[in-house]
Design a protein around this motif. Structure first.
Motif, mmCIF file in Angstrom:
data_model
loop_
_atom_site.group_PDB
_atom_site.id
_atom_site.type_symbol
_atom_site.label_atom_id
_atom_site.label_comp_id
_atom_site.label_asym_id
_atom_site.label_seq_id
_atom_site.Cartn_x
_atom_site.Cartn_y
_atom_site.Cartn_z
ATOM 1 N N TRP A 1 0.815 -1.214 0.000
ATOM 2 C CA TRP A 1 0.000 0.000 0.000
ATOM 3 C C TRP A 1 0.848 1.264 0.000
ATOM 4 C CZ3 TRP A 1 -0.192 4.040 3.489
ATOM 5 C CH2 TRP A 1 0.510 3.860 4.689
ATOM 6 N N VAL B 1 -6.925 -0.580 1.202
ATOM 7 C CA VAL B 1 -6.869 -0.591 2.667
ATOM 8 C C VAL B 1 -7.611 0.593 3.273
ATOM 9 C CG1 VAL B 1 -4.751 -1.935 2.728
ATOM 10 C CG2 VAL B 1 -4.601 0.558 2.776
ATOM 11 N N ASP C 1 0.074 -4.652 4.847
ATOM 12 C CA ASP C 1 -0.597 -5.595 3.955
ATOM 13 C C ASP C 1 0.438 -6.557 3.382
ATOM 14 O OD1 ASP C 1 0.693 -3.725 2.340
ATOM 15 O OD2 ASP C 1 -0.924 -3.570 0.889
ATOM 16 N N THR D 1 -6.423 -10.268 10.718
ATOM 17 C CA THR D 1 -6.121 -10.204 9.285
ATOM 18 C C THR D 1 -7.409 -10.367 8.510
ATOM 19 O OG1 THR D 1 -3.849 -11.025 9.444
ATOM 20 C CG2 THR D 1 -5.004 -11.411 7.370
ATOM 21 N N ALA E 1 -4.640 -8.117 4.687
ATOM 22 C CA ALA E 1 -4.505 -6.796 5.302
ATOM 23 C C ALA E 1 -4.611 -6.966 6.808
ATOM 24 C CB ALA E 1 -5.587 -5.851 4.785
#
Length: 275
Positions: A70, A80, A104, A135, A229
């Motif tokens: 990200w 995200v 991530d 997660t 993520a």
């Protein structure tokens, strides 16, 4: 800044997450997000970041990993911050004040990959203390047992244990400073397991301390593209002492501080996200 959910997470689903350590949520990501991220994944593979890992373990097939994507790929950043993922984490964790992104991880098992993800749990790798850690694992292809569906040891997040991190590259880079993971395969009759086969649009939410593993992708025609993520709630603090997780840069916050800074940005509430 939408973060819209197709529906709220139910109380029963939240209870299941805290009891079992994992839930599967069906149909929370629309076709636009799936197609956007498929293109973004292929771009990230073709133009990898500084934390790219070859996870093949010397075996046939390809297993591509990359982290903190990200920070340099715009579509991953959008995912995200703007996809349903952060709001899903907030509702599942029960966070009241904030949800922050830890990082991530892109995990792609190409068709025929023999690389096995070993039994492990995530949080012992990480410089994080707290219970509100999860997660959101989002697949961008159909995932079956054959193509590498993740298997979870139900309730293992409540064992009060932190086991020695396992290397995904097949070496011993983490040494042996902690209690080793039990031989899960040898004691299967003592435990309960769950495997979720998923479609694009689904996601799996698992606790930071649940034990899990995944086989290779023995399907010779189907990819297994997924993004993990990692989100943290109100009680998460930064604890770098003894951490095994490499970071893309130093976060600039002291040990014991709330897990929130430029590197670990607040992603919920959306109006408090960084510019």
């Amino acid at each position: 800044m939408e973060q819209n959910l197709t529906r709220d997470i139910t109380e029963a689903e939240k209870e299941t997450f805290w009891r079992d350590g994992v839930i599967c949520l069906r149909g929370f990501f629309d076709a636009d997000w799936i197609e956007r991220m498929r293109v973004a994944v292929d771009d990230a593979i073709a133009n990898p970041g500084p934390m790219k890992l070859n996870l093949n373990q010397g075996l046939n097939g390809k297993f591509h990993g990359d982290s903190f994507v990200w920070t340099w790929q715009d579509d991953f950043r959008a995912f995200v911050f703007d996809s349903p993922a952060a709001k899903i984490a907030q509702q599942v964790l029960g966070a009241k004040e904030r949800v922050t992104l830890f990082f991530d991880t892109l995990l792609v098992k190409e068709p025929g990959s023999q690389a096995v993800t070993p039994w492990h749990h995530d949080q012992p790798y990480w410089p994080i203390e707290g219970e509100q850690v999860c997660t959101v694992w989002t697949p961008f292809d159909p995932v079956t047992r054959e193509s590498g569906a993740v298997e979870y040891l139900v309730g293992s997040h409540r064992w009060g244990k932190r086991f020695q991190p396992q290397s995904f590259t097949g070496d011993d880079r983490y040494g042996s400073t902690m209690e080793p993971i039990p031989d899960i395969e040898a004691e299967r009759d003592r435990h309960e397991f769950v495997v979720y086969e998923t479609e694009p649009g689904d996601c799996i939410v698992h606790h930071g301390l649940i034990l899990h593993s995944a086989p290779g992708n023995s399907n010779v025609s189907t990819r297994r593209r997924a993004l993990a993520a990692r989100f943290c709630g109100d009680d998460a603090t930064y604890r770098p002492e003894g951490s095994f997780q490499p970071l893309i840069r130093e976060p600039g916050i002291p040990s014991g501080a709330p897990l929130e800074c430029d590197l670990f940005p607040r992603v919920w509430p959306p109006e408090h996200r960084p510019a």
